[in-house]
Enzyme design. Structure first.
Site, mmCIF file in Angstrom:
data_model
loop_
_atom_site.group_PDB
_atom_site.id
_atom_site.type_symbol
_atom_site.label_atom_id
_atom_site.label_comp_id
_atom_site.label_asym_id
_atom_site.label_seq_id
_atom_site.Cartn_x
_atom_site.Cartn_y
_atom_site.Cartn_z
ATOM 1 N N CYS A 1 0.839 -1.200 0.000
ATOM 2 C CA CYS A 1 0.000 0.000 0.000
ATOM 3 C C CYS A 1 0.876 1.252 0.000
ATOM 4 C CB CYS A 1 -1.031 -0.020 1.117
ATOM 5 S SG CYS A 1 -0.392 -0.157 2.791
ATOM 6 N N ARG A 2 0.682 2.167 0.945
ATOM 7 C CA ARG A 2 1.311 3.490 0.858
ATOM 8 C C ARG A 2 2.738 3.541 1.370
ATOM 9 N NH1 ARG A 2 -4.190 5.875 3.369
ATOM 10 N NH2 ARG A 2 -5.307 6.326 1.407
#
Length: 224
Positions: free
Chosen positions: A179-180
């Site tokens: 993800c981030r």
């Protein structure tokens, strides 16, 4: 009339950068900007802040030359200034924090490692798996962030949609989720959920910004 020496001048500049990093909201805003260029409105919504508060934090980051801006009509768009260096700085800050701060270690043990105690897949390891076509790469970020850029051949299933889209994920094939960044909870939650349902799944060691900063190939890079 007194004057400071060159070393002290450099340290003063570094202290300004350190002060700009010294707020959790600003670190979160930098994480969001690591995904790509965003407007103040978008950043406020992502961080759960008011427009005015977001603007104030961004101005502090801008004065420290950590972010830069451009205008798109009436919108002001922000991006990281010297993205690779800022991402590397945040990664180094995380390493120091995990080693030296007892509260960070407590959170790492109680939340992050409780959901995924297995060693994550390294970027080098994922490159090899991709080259040998041995893995499905799962991007659990929101669609808008996926559109700003993602890992090659990644399948985007945002975290809130995973339960209703399980049929899209192959059970007999390794899945690597990302993800981030290293503290993004989305991939930890996705890994825990999928393992509980019998999938072979691992987490990438960090996220999209670190992959991009390492000069590795990406797809779908657009402006906000």
């Amino acid at each position: 009339m007194s004057s400071i020496g060159p070393k002290q001048a450099v340290f003063a500049g570094l202290a300004e950068i350190a002060q700009a990093l010294g707020h959790p909201h600003r670190l979160e805003l930098l994480e969001h900007l690591g995904q790509g260029e965003r407007s103040v409105e978008d950043l406020a919504a992502l961080a759960g802040l008011t427009f005015a508060n977001t603007s104030r934090h961004l101005q502090i980051l801008r004065r420290a030359a950590l972010v830069t801006t451009r205008r798109d009509g009436k919108r002001v768009l922000y991006s990281l200034a010297g993205q690779d260096d800022v991402i590397a700085l945040l990664k180094a800050l995380g390493r120091v924090g995990e080693r030296n701060a007892a509260e960070i270690e407590r959170v790492m043990a109680a939340y992050f490692r409780a959901r995924d105690a297995m060693e994550p897949v390294t970027r080098k390891g994922l490159i090899k798996r991709l080259r040998d076509d041995l893995v499905t790469v799962l991007d659990v970020r929101p669609e808008a962030e996926f559109a700003l850029g993602h890992l090659p051949s990644a399948l985007n299933i945002p975290w809130p949609d995973i339960k209703k889209r399980l049929a899209e994920l192959p059970k007999g094939r390794e899945i690597v989720a990302y993800c981030r960044g290293p503290y993004c909870v989305l991939s930890f939650e996705a890994v825990a959920l999928l393992r509980a349902r019998g999938y072979t799944v691992h987490r990438l060691e960090d996220g999209y910004p670190e992959w991009k900063a390492a000069g590795l190939p990406i797809e779908g890079h657009t402006s906000a």
